[in-house]
Write a protein that holds these residues in place. Structure first.
Motif, PDB file in Angstrom:
ATOM      1  N   LEU A   1      37.512  43.913  39.337  1.00 45.63           N
ATOM      2  CA  LEU A   1      37.092  44.001  37.937  1.00 45.63           C
ATOM      3  C   LEU A   1      36.655  42.638  37.414  1.00 45.63           C
ATOM      4  N   ALA A   2      37.402  41.606  37.778  1.00 45.56           N
ATOM      5  CA  ALA A   2      37.016  40.253  37.361  1.00 45.56           C
ATOM      6  C   ALA A   2      35.684  39.862  37.993  1.00 45.56           C
ATOM      7  N   ALA A   3      35.468  40.259  39.241  1.00 43.95           N
ATOM      8  CA  ALA A   3      34.192  39.973  39.906  1.00 43.95           C
ATOM      9  C   ALA A   3      33.044  40.681  39.199  1.00 43.95           C
ATOM     10  N   ALA A   4      33.278  41.898  38.733  1.00 38.62           N
ATOM     11  CA  ALA A   4      32.241  42.627  38.006  1.00 38.62           C
ATOM     12  C   ALA A   4      31.913  41.921  36.688  1.00 38.62           C
ATOM     13  N   VAL A   5      32.930  41.422  36.004  1.00 39.88           N
ATOM     14  CA  VAL A   5      32.710  40.648  34.782  1.00 39.88           C
ATOM     15  C   VAL A   5      31.924  39.380  35.110  1.00 39.88           C
ATOM     16  N   ASP A   6      32.341  38.688  36.165  1.00 34.85           N
ATOM     17  CA  ASP A   6      31.662  37.462  36.596  1.00 34.85           C
ATOM     18  C   ASP A   6      30.186  37.738  36.862  1.00 34.85           C
ATOM     19  N   LEU A   7      29.916  38.748  37.648  1.00 35.23           N
ATOM     20  CA  LEU A   7      28.535  39.073  38.010  1.00 35.23           C
ATOM     21  C   LEU A   7      27.735  39.552  36.791  1.00 35.23           C
ATOM     22  N   GLY A   8      28.354  40.333  35.929  1.00 36.54           N
ATOM     23  CA  GLY A   8      27.661  40.821  34.742  1.00 36.54           C
ATOM     24  C   GLY A   8      27.293  39.705  33.774  1.00 36.54           C
TER      25      GLY A   8
ATOM     26  N   LEU B   1      27.206  36.572  44.593  1.00 42.51           N
ATOM     27  CA  LEU B   1      28.174  37.419  45.300  1.00 42.51           C
ATOM     28  C   LEU B   1      28.887  36.640  46.399  1.00 42.51           C
ATOM     29  N   LEU B   2      28.166  35.796  47.107  1.00 44.57           N
ATOM     30  CA  LEU B   2      28.796  34.950  48.128  1.00 44.57           C
ATOM     31  C   LEU B   2      29.802  33.996  47.487  1.00 44.57           C
ATOM     32  N   GLY B   3      29.414  33.405  46.357  1.00 40.25           N
ATOM     33  CA  GLY B   3      30.328  32.517  45.637  1.00 40.25           C
ATOM     34  C   GLY B   3      31.589  33.234  45.202  1.00 40.25           C
ATOM     35  N   ILE B   4      31.436  34.442  44.699  1.00 36.68           N
ATOM     36  CA  ILE B   4      32.584  35.245  44.272  1.00 36.68           C
ATOM     37  C   ILE B   4      33.498  35.554  45.457  1.00 36.68           C
ATOM     38  N   ALA B   5      32.918  35.947  46.574  1.00 36.13           N
ATOM     39  CA  ALA B   5      33.716  36.338  47.744  1.00 36.13           C
ATOM     40  C   ALA B   5      34.539  35.179  48.291  1.00 36.13           C
ATOM     41  N   VAL B   6      33.909  34.037  48.436  1.00 38.04           N
ATOM     42  CA  VAL B   6      34.616  32.871  48.983  1.00 38.04           C
ATOM     43  C   VAL B   6      35.719  32.436  48.025  1.00 38.04           C
ATOM     44  N   ALA B   7      35.410  32.374  46.731  1.00 38.12           N
ATOM     45  CA  ALA B   7      36.405  31.957  45.746  1.00 38.12           C
ATOM     46  C   ALA B   7      37.546  32.966  45.632  1.00 38.12           C
ATOM     47  N   PHE B   8      37.253  34.252  45.812  1.00 32.16           N
ATOM     48  CA  PHE B   8      38.294  35.285  45.721  1.00 32.16           C
ATOM     49  C   PHE B   8      39.421  35.021  46.724  1.00 32.16           C
ATOM     50  N   VAL B   9      39.057  34.756  47.949  1.00 30.35           N
ATOM     51  CA  VAL B   9      40.055  34.535  48.995  1.00 30.35           C
ATOM     52  C   VAL B   9      40.933  33.333  48.653  1.00 30.35           C
ATOM     53  N   ILE B  10      40.311  32.258  48.237  1.00 32.32           N
ATOM     54  CA  ILE B  10      41.068  31.045  47.919  1.00 32.32           C
ATOM     55  C   ILE B  10      41.919  31.246  46.669  1.00 32.32           C
ATOM     56  N   ASN B  11      41.353  31.861  45.640  1.00 34.90           N
ATOM     57  CA  ASN B  11      42.118  32.096  44.414  1.00 34.90           C
ATOM     58  C   ASN B  11      43.324  32.999  44.658  1.00 34.90           C
TER      59      ASN B  11
END
Length: 119
Positions: free
Chosen positions: A5-12, A91-101
């Protein structure tokens, strides 16, 4: 799910900001990430980790997310410079940051929270 959901907000938010010609790419990535961080903290604290929501908790969460922010924006800008379309780069930025966060949240922000006991 909270991260999604946070990724969807980020992308939107990012998608909206890049339509505004006066907003540079890196600034759009930072602003969208920070907006998503608020959503992510509220959802993660409540539903993923079963922790109380507080300003102090959010500030700790935000401080821990700083590394994720740098990785998110850096990956977005680098991927775009290497030829990826803007939304794919984001999307790549979100994916990489998701794992670390997630790793930071699990070990430093919400150690011993409900998440650990539920699994």
């Amino acid at each position: 799910m909270t991260g999604g959901l946070a990724a969807a907000v980020d992308l939107g938010v990012f998608s909206f900001l890049i339509t505004l010609e006066e907003v540079p790419l890196a600034m759009a990535a930072v602003l969208s990430f920070l907006t998503a961080t608020v959503v992510n903290y509220l959802l993660s604290a409540r539903f993923a980790f079963g922790a109380a929501i507080s300003l102090r908790g959010y500030l700790r969460f935000l401080a821990a997310a700083s590394l994720g922010l740098a990785i998110n924006v850096g990956t977005t800008v680098l991927a775009n410079r290497l030829g990826a379309a803007l939304l794919l780069a984001k999307l790549l930025g979100i994916a990489v940051a998701f794992v670390i966060n997630f790793a930071i949240n699990l070990t430093l922000v919400f150690p011993g929270a409900e998440f650990l006991r539920k699994r």
